[in-house]
Design a protein around this motif. Structure first.
Motif, PDB file in Angstrom:
ATOM      1  N   ASP A  90       0.841  -1.201   0.000  1.00 55.44           N
ATOM      2  CA  ASP A  90       0.000   0.000   0.000  1.00 55.44           C
ATOM      3  C   ASP A  90       0.872   1.246   0.000  1.00 55.44           C
ATOM      4  OD1 ASP A  90       0.986   0.282   2.574  1.00 55.44           O
ATOM      5  OD2 ASP A  90      -0.912  -0.196   3.568  1.00 55.44           O
ATOM      6  N   GLY A  91       0.259   2.403   0.178  1.00 56.41           N
ATOM      7  CA  GLY A  91       0.993   3.656   0.123  1.00 56.41           C
ATOM      8  C   GLY A  91       2.015   3.831   1.225  1.00 56.41           C
ATOM      9  N   ARG A  92       1.956   2.992   2.267  1.00 62.43           N
ATOM     10  CA  ARG A  92       2.908   3.070   3.374  1.00 62.43           C
ATOM     11  C   ARG A  92       3.893   1.907   3.351  1.00 62.43           C
ATOM     12  NH1 ARG A  92      -0.803   4.022   8.590  1.00 62.43           N
ATOM     13  NH2 ARG A  92       1.261   4.017   9.571  1.00 62.43           N
ATOM     14  N   GLY A  93       3.951   1.188   2.242  1.00 64.08           N
ATOM     15  CA  GLY A  93       4.910   0.103   2.101  1.00 64.08           C
ATOM     16  C   GLY A  93       4.525  -1.177   2.793  1.00 64.08           C
ATOM     17  N   ARG A  94       3.267  -1.304   3.220  1.00 61.24           N
ATOM     18  CA  ARG A  94       2.816  -2.505   3.910  1.00 61.24           C
ATOM     19  C   ARG A  94       2.244  -3.491   2.889  1.00 61.24           C
ATOM     20  NH1 ARG A  94      -1.084   0.459   8.162  1.00 61.24           N
ATOM     21  NH2 ARG A  94      -1.894   1.122   6.137  1.00 61.24           N
ATOM     22  N   PRO A  95       2.532  -4.795   3.050  1.00 60.22           N
ATOM     23  CA  PRO A  95       2.072  -5.774   2.046  1.00 60.22           C
ATOM     24  C   PRO A  95       0.552  -5.915   2.030  1.00 60.22           C
ATOM     25  CG  PRO A  95       3.101  -6.874   3.920  1.00 60.22           C
ATOM     26  CD  PRO A  95       3.357  -5.416   4.098  1.00 60.22           C
ATOM     27  N   LEU A  96       0.002  -5.903   0.831  1.00 60.23           N
ATOM     28  CA  LEU A  96      -1.416  -6.157   0.613  1.00 60.23           C
ATOM     29  C   LEU A  96      -1.585  -7.528  -0.013  1.00 60.23           C
ATOM     30  CD1 LEU A  96      -2.608  -2.754  -0.898  1.00 60.23           C
ATOM     31  CD2 LEU A  96      -3.226  -3.670   1.342  1.00 60.23           C
ATOM     32  N   ARG A  97      -2.745  -8.138   0.239  1.00 57.13           N
ATOM     33  CA  ARG A  97      -3.017  -9.445  -0.336  1.00 57.13           C
ATOM     34  C   ARG A  97      -4.451  -9.505  -0.849  1.00 57.13           C
ATOM     35  NH1 ARG A  97       0.666 -10.575   3.779  1.00 57.13           N
ATOM     36  NH2 ARG A  97       2.372 -11.962   3.147  1.00 57.13           N
ATOM     37  N   ARG A  98      -4.621 -10.295  -1.887  1.00 57.65           N
ATOM     38  CA  ARG A  98      -5.954 -10.618  -2.366  1.00 57.65           C
ATOM     39  C   ARG A  98      -6.368 -11.906  -1.676  1.00 57.65           C
ATOM     40  NH1 ARG A  98      -8.804 -10.373  -7.314  1.00 57.65           N
ATOM     41  NH2 ARG A  98     -11.016 -10.607  -6.792  1.00 57.65           N
ATOM     42  N   LEU A  99      -7.504 -11.886  -1.024  1.00 56.29           N
ATOM     43  CA  LEU A  99      -8.001 -13.033  -0.278  1.00 56.29           C
ATOM     44  C   LEU A  99      -9.286 -13.526  -0.917  1.00 56.29           C
ATOM     45  CD1 LEU A  99      -8.062 -14.883   2.297  1.00 56.29           C
ATOM     46  CD2 LEU A  99      -9.383 -13.056   3.399  1.00 56.29           C
ATOM     47  N   ALA A 100      -9.331 -14.800  -1.250  1.00 56.30           N
ATOM     48  CA  ALA A 100     -10.565 -15.456  -1.682  1.00 56.30           C
ATOM     49  C   ALA A 100     -10.911 -16.504  -0.638  1.00 56.30           C
ATOM     50  CB  ALA A 100     -10.381 -16.103  -3.045  1.00 56.30           C
ATOM     51  N   MET A 101     -12.195 -16.652  -0.330  1.00 58.33           N
ATOM     52  CA  MET A 101     -12.574 -17.646   0.679  1.00 58.33           C
ATOM     53  C   MET A 101     -14.000 -18.131   0.451  1.00 58.33           C
ATOM     54  SD  MET A 101     -13.354 -15.553   4.205  1.00 58.33           S
ATOM     55  CE  MET A 101     -11.625 -15.521   4.633  1.00 58.33           C
ATOM     56  N   GLY A 102     -14.238 -19.353   0.910  1.00 53.79           N
ATOM     57  CA  GLY A 102     -15.564 -19.943   0.825  1.00 53.79           C
ATOM     58  C   GLY A 102     -15.621 -21.194   1.667  1.00 53.79           C
ATOM     59  N   GLY A 103     -16.739 -21.882   1.575  1.00 54.38           N
ATOM     60  CA  GLY A 103     -16.905 -23.106   2.351  1.00 54.38           C
ATOM     61  C   GLY A 103     -18.330 -23.290   2.807  1.00 54.38           C
ATOM     62  N   PRO A 104     -18.597 -24.287   3.628  1.00 55.83           N
ATOM     63  CA  PRO A 104     -19.957 -24.580   4.072  1.00 55.83           C
ATOM     64  C   PRO A 104     -20.615 -23.373   4.738  1.00 55.83           C
ATOM     65  CG  PRO A 104     -18.453 -26.343   4.705  1.00 55.83           C
ATOM     66  CD  PRO A 104     -17.615 -25.223   4.188  1.00 55.83           C
ATOM     67  N   GLY A 105     -21.811 -23.026   4.295  1.00 51.43           N
ATOM     68  CA  GLY A 105     -22.553 -21.935   4.909  1.00 51.43           C
ATOM     69  C   GLY A 105     -22.063 -20.557   4.550  1.00 51.43           C
ATOM     70  N   ARG A 106     -21.110 -20.446   3.640  1.00 46.80           N
ATOM     71  CA  ARG A 106     -20.551 -19.122   3.323  1.00 46.80           C
ATOM     72  C   ARG A 106     -21.025 -18.587   1.978  1.00 46.80           C
ATOM     73  NH1 ARG A 106     -17.511 -17.773   7.256  1.00 46.80           N
ATOM     74  NH2 ARG A 106     -16.510 -19.340   8.558  1.00 46.80           N
ATOM     75  N   SER A 107     -21.942 -19.281   1.330  1.00 52.87           N
ATOM     76  CA  SER A 107     -22.492 -18.788   0.075  1.00 52.87           C
ATOM     77  C   SER A 107     -23.721 -17.949   0.379  1.00 52.87           C
ATOM     78  CB  SER A 107     -22.858 -19.964  -0.841  1.00 52.87           C
ATOM     79  OG  SER A 107     -23.391 -19.499  -2.049  1.00 52.87           O
ATOM     80  N   LEU A 108     -23.529 -16.642   0.461  1.00 54.07           N
ATOM     81  CA  LEU A 108     -24.601 -15.714   0.803  1.00 54.07           C
ATOM     82  C   LEU A 108     -24.972 -14.880  -0.423  1.00 54.07           C
ATOM     83  CD1 LEU A 108     -23.276 -14.471   4.261  1.00 54.07           C
ATOM     84  CD2 LEU A 108     -24.928 -16.296   3.797  1.00 54.07           C
ATOM     85  N   PRO A 109     -26.175 -14.311  -0.458  1.00 50.49           N
ATOM     86  CA  PRO A 109     -26.561 -13.463  -1.588  1.00 50.49           C
ATOM     87  C   PRO A 109     -25.560 -12.330  -1.813  1.00 50.49           C
ATOM     88  CG  PRO A 109     -28.474 -13.963  -0.234  1.00 50.49           C
ATOM     89  CD  PRO A 109     -27.274 -14.480   0.517  1.00 50.49           C
ATOM     90  N   ARG A 110     -25.413 -11.910  -3.074  1.00 49.31           N
ATOM     91  CA  ARG A 110     -24.398 -10.927  -3.431  1.00 49.31           C
ATOM     92  C   ARG A 110     -24.612  -9.583  -2.752  1.00 49.31           C
ATOM     93  NH1 ARG A 110     -22.840 -10.877  -9.691  1.00 49.31           N
ATOM     94  NH2 ARG A 110     -21.129  -9.688  -8.769  1.00 49.31           N
ATOM     95  N   ASP A 111     -25.872  -9.257  -2.394  1.00 43.31           N
ATOM     96  CA  ASP A 111     -26.134  -7.943  -1.805  1.00 43.31           C
ATOM     97  C   ASP A 111     -25.961  -7.914  -0.286  1.00 43.31           C
ATOM     98  OD1 ASP A 111     -28.308  -9.514  -1.237  1.00 43.31           O
ATOM     99  OD2 ASP A 111     -29.823  -8.070  -1.882  1.00 43.31           O
ATOM    100  N   VAL A 112     -25.581  -9.054   0.314  1.00 42.91           N
ATOM    101  CA  VAL A 112     -25.336  -9.068   1.763  1.00 42.91           C
ATOM    102  C   VAL A 112     -23.961  -8.445   2.038  1.00 42.91           C
ATOM    103  CG1 VAL A 112     -24.996 -10.520   3.795  1.00 42.91           C
ATOM    104  CG2 VAL A 112     -26.762 -11.107   2.107  1.00 42.91           C
ATOM    105  N   PRO A 113     -23.875  -7.393   2.851  1.00 43.82           N
ATOM    106  CA  PRO A 113     -22.581  -6.752   3.117  1.00 43.82           C
ATOM    107  C   PRO A 113     -21.577  -7.718   3.734  1.00 43.82           C
ATOM    108  CG  PRO A 113     -24.399  -5.380   3.895  1.00 43.82           C
ATOM    109  CD  PRO A 113     -24.982  -6.707   3.535  1.00 43.82           C
TER     110      PRO A 113
END
Length: 493
Positions: free
Chosen positions: A214-237
């Motif tokens: 990021d702008g302060r030199g700290r490492p950023l990562r792209r995180l993908a995740m899923g699993g049982p019970g984690r498939s929620l509607p797209r409009d859920v925050p």
């Protein structure tokens, strides 16, 4: 006409198309409905084929010089596909292929937009398209504020919810999404030196990819995740606690969320338009095909659509496009898109997105993991995921291992082969100096290179502006290929 080509959508696909059109000397207007660029990384990697194309336009080194963009290995369904070592020899005289690089989409978009601005083309923002019409001469685009633009051709690069596609009522067959997963830009602790993909015994999973700093030199990562019970509607925050729960399900307390920058839910929808061309309108990128963003194949595929289309539109505008050249955009890229959808759907099944722990899926994944260890299978899947497996049909030519595929780079003495393509013209390699007379009627569209001082030996070869080999053979077979891809020969005064 207000412009020769109107490009709708200023993501990687639209920005690439605009650059290709400018290179071809075509007046171009680029519009986008948003007031500014997105700050969400979305795609996080640039595959080998796209790196080569950027290099062929002189854009790769400036892009990589602008930040921390580490090399990385690709995967198929979360099963690693390590790249060949950097010092591994390429085929014949050619250099080894470039490994995948971590370049977030937001960084790539900023770079391309600044590059276009340096050439005098700025994105016209707050342009929401509401109507579209076309006649024998042009396309007329109407925007929400009443502005109207008229162009000879239109490139629709306006994303998976494409307005252009809707206005065209274009067929978009395929499968609706059945499962959602989370994609987020995060800062984590405890994630250093961990493998990219992780899976718990009860079906929870994560994928963690570098995004630079990021702008302060700290490492950023792209995180993908899923699993049982984690498939929620797209409009859920998506909340920080939801991210933390997903991390705990896989890592316990080892990996901690420090900051959630952006997050969204994505689906496993898989669709592709029936036709990439609708008269004077051409669909590209997510406007033409949507699927899970595995291996950043959506972004990379869209940019490769644009490289394929740009020089062909340039030829049409400048008056030398042979019959069928614009139609070849659909022929070539629709088949490529179909192949990508097939491999992504296979990966989605093998990754068990919903964490069902279906015994049949797990058995298939175990078997597939064993098969990937076989050199031939590993090589093929590495080519698929790197984008270098693409082969276009090349009529009027005989069989050759390079024909139809992307030309690898090679040291030709004073220059590299890819540097010869920076003009956006075709290139004829003529190492014996025997093809000057045959090429002369096309010399306004194709550059001939016959100086290879100290360079690696290469065969006579004709290369299209998008870097695909369209002829390898004898002088007698050259003329049909020149005519097919570069039009009728010009007549001397």
């Amino acid at each position: 006409m207000d412009t020769e080509v109107l490009v709708v959508g200023a993501g990687p696909t639209g920005l690439t198309a605009a650059n290709e059109l400018l290179l071809a000397g075509v007046s171009t207007v680029l519009v986008d409905r948003l007031p500014g660029r997105s700050t969400l990384s979305r795609a996080g990697g640039v595959q080998t084929r796209t790196l080569e194309l950027l290099d062929q336009r002189g854009l790769l080194d400036p892009l990589l010089a602008g930040g921390d963009h580490p090399a990385g290995g690709s995967h198929f369904a979360g099963i690693p596909l390590p790249d060949a070592p950097a010092d591994a020899p390429g085929p014949g005289a050619f250099r080894p292929r470039r490994p995948w690089r971590s370049v977030p989409q937001v960084v790539l978009e900023a770079f391309l937009e600044e590059h276009l601005a340096g050439q005098g083309l700025t994105v016209r923002r707050d342009h929401e398209l509401v109507a579209l019409a076309q006649d024998e001469e042009a396309v007329t685009a109407t925007f929400a504020d009443g502005r109207v633009l008229r162009a000879r051709h239109l490139v629709a690069a306006d994303g998976g919810h494409s307005t252009v596609r809707s206005l065209l009522k274009a067929e978009f067959p395929g499968r609706a999404g059945t499962v959602t997963t989370i994609a987020a830009d995060v800062r984590l602790s405890g994630a250093d030196d961990l493998p990219t993909h992780h899976r718990s015994p009860d079906g929870h999973w994560t994928g963690i990819f570098p995004l630079g700093t990021d702008g302060r030199g700290r490492p950023l990562r792209r995180l993908a995740m899923g699993g049982p019970g984690r498939s929620l509607p797209r409009d859920v925050p998506i909340t920080e606690e939801e991210i933390r729960e997903g991390l705990r399900a896989v890592f316990g307390e080892r990996v901690q969320l420090l900051e959630l920058c952006h997050a969204r839910r994505i689906t496993d929808a898989a669709r592709q338009v029936a036709r990439y061309r609708h008269g004077r309108v051409f669909l590209a990128g997510d406007a033409a095909h949507v699927h899970l963003p595995l291996g950043a194949q959506g972004m990379n595929g869209g940019m490769q659509d644009a490289f394929n289309l740009g020089w062909k539109l340039g030829a049409a505008v400048r008056g030398w496009a042979p019959e069928g050249l614009l139609d070849s955009y659909h022929t070539e890229r629709h088949q490529t898109g179909t192949t990508v959808l097939r491999n992504v759907q296979a990966q989605g099944l093998l990754m068990d997105w919903a964490g069902s722990r279906d015994p049949d899926v797990l058995a298939t994944r175990d078997l597939f993991t064993e098969l990937i260890a076989l050199p031939e299978v590993h090589r093929r899947l590495s080519e698929v995921m790197s984008g270098t497996a693409t082969r276009y049909p090349m009529p009027d030519t005989g069989p050759h291992p390079l024909l139809g595929g992307p030309v690898p780079d090679a040291d030709l003495g004073p220059v590299r082969l890819h540097q010869l393509l920076r003009s956006g013209r075709g290139v004829l390699l003529d190492p014996q100096g025997a093809l000057a007379e045959a090429l002369a009627p096309w010399s306004d569209r194709v550059d001939r290179v016959d100086r290879f001082d100290g360079g690696a030996p290469v065969e006579p070869m004709l290369i299209r502006p998008d870097g695909h080999v369209c002829w390898v053979g004898t002088p007698e077979t050259l003329r049909p290929s020149l005519t097919r891809w570069f039009g009728a020969p010009h007549r001397a005064n």
